[in-house]
Design a protein around this motif. Structure first.
Motif, PDB file in Angstrom:
ATOM      1  N   ARG A  65      52.886  78.851  32.530  1.00  0.00           N
ATOM      2  CA  ARG A  65      53.496  79.691  31.497  1.00  0.00           C
ATOM      3  C   ARG A  65      54.697  80.435  32.065  1.00  0.00           C
ATOM      4  NH1 ARG A  65      53.333  84.752  29.526  1.00  0.00           N
ATOM      5  NH2 ARG A  65      51.949  85.565  31.112  1.00  0.00           N
ATOM      6  N   PHE A  68      57.757  78.280  32.308  1.00  0.00           N
ATOM      7  CA  PHE A  68      58.396  78.079  31.009  1.00  0.00           C
ATOM      8  C   PHE A  68      58.941  79.374  30.418  1.00  0.00           C
ATOM      9  CE2 PHE A  68      55.320  74.413  30.888  1.00  0.00           C
ATOM     10  CZ  PHE A  68      56.281  73.430  31.006  1.00  0.00           C
ATOM     11  N   GLU A  69      58.685  80.484  31.120  1.00  0.00           N
ATOM     12  CA  GLU A  69      59.127  81.807  30.669  1.00  0.00           C
ATOM     13  C   GLU A  69      58.687  82.076  29.230  1.00  0.00           C
ATOM     14  OE1 GLU A  69      63.368  81.852  31.330  1.00  0.00           O
ATOM     15  OE2 GLU A  69      63.108  81.996  33.492  1.00  0.00           O
ATOM     16  N   GLN A  70      57.395  81.870  28.981  1.00  0.00           N
ATOM     17  CA  GLN A  70      56.865  82.035  27.635  1.00  0.00           C
ATOM     18  C   GLN A  70      55.816  83.143  27.578  1.00  0.00           C
ATOM     19  OE1 GLN A  70      55.429  77.991  27.057  1.00  0.00           O
ATOM     20  NE2 GLN A  70      57.095  77.599  25.631  1.00  0.00           N
ATOM     21  N   GLU A  74      53.209  81.865  22.628  1.00  0.00           N
ATOM     22  CA  GLU A  74      54.138  80.735  22.579  1.00  0.00           C
ATOM     23  C   GLU A  74      53.641  79.592  23.462  1.00  0.00           C
ATOM     24  OE1 GLU A  74      58.901  79.823  23.125  1.00  0.00           O
ATOM     25  OE2 GLU A  74      58.067  81.671  23.956  1.00  0.00           O
ATOM     26  N   TYR A  75      53.093  79.922  24.630  1.00  0.00           N
ATOM     27  CA  TYR A  75      52.581  78.896  25.532  1.00  0.00           C
ATOM     28  C   TYR A  75      51.431  78.133  24.878  1.00  0.00           C
ATOM     29  CZ  TYR A  75      50.722  76.523  29.595  1.00  0.00           C
ATOM     30  OH  TYR A  75      50.274  75.553  30.453  1.00  0.00           O
ATOM     31  N   THR A  78      52.962  75.782  22.238  1.00  0.00           N
ATOM     32  CA  THR A  78      53.801  74.668  22.683  1.00  0.00           C
ATOM     33  C   THR A  78      53.178  73.807  23.776  1.00  0.00           C
ATOM     34  OG1 THR A  78      54.968  76.047  24.304  1.00  0.00           O
ATOM     35  CG2 THR A  78      55.929  75.883  22.094  1.00  0.00           C
TER      36      THR A  78
END
Length: 152
Positions: A65, A68-70, A74-75, A78
């Motif tokens: 996570r 992905f800088e989420q 959001e993680y 997605t």
């Protein structure tokens, strides 16, 4: 193992094979081959998962996570991909369980952990994993297998 023009590392193939076998065992033993959120919610109170193995899995998710800088929400949306075109929109409580596991909220540890593994299983078996990227997911499968091996 060579798949068309791409070669997977043996350790990755081993962990994915182990995952397939361990998940099959879990689904048969605990969900009577009918795994879904409702079944997992029913069996979660009876499933015992080793604390360290679930913590290791949560840490792998956290590292991914972070890359992905989420945010957690959001993680989950997605990476674990709970909403796909072939199934009805995910109930908020399903997402909440996975998000709670990733945030290590005690009340969601077992159910959220199992739901997250179930989503990996669905993504793997229904073609949402990209073969060229599987070697990058070795640590994820190793951690998932650690959880499945610890279940009693």
């Amino acid at each position: 193992m060579k798949i068309r023009d791409f070669e997977l590392k043996d350790q990755t193939v081993l962990e994915i094979g182990k995952f397939a076998i361990l998940w099959n065992w879990f689904e048969k033993e605990f969900c009577h081959n009918e795994c879904n959120y409702k079944e997992l919610k029913k069996v979660a109170p009876y499933v015992k998962i080793d604390f360290q193995s679930q913590k290791d899995l949560a840490e792998v998710f956290e590292q991914r996570r972070f890359l992905f800088e989420q945010m957690i929400e959001e993680y989950v949306r997605t990476a674990l991909y709970p909403d796909n075109a072939k199934r009805p929109k995910t109930e908020p409580e399903e997402r909440k369980a996975m998000e709670g596991f990733l945030a290590q909220k005690e009340e969601y540890i077992v159910l959220g952990c199992l739901m997250s593994i179930y989503r990996i299983r669905c993504n793997m078996m229904h073609g949402l994993k990209i073969v060229k990227q599987l070697d990058n997911q070795y640590e994820l499968f190793k951690a998932v297998n650690g959880v499945l091996e610890s279940i009693r």
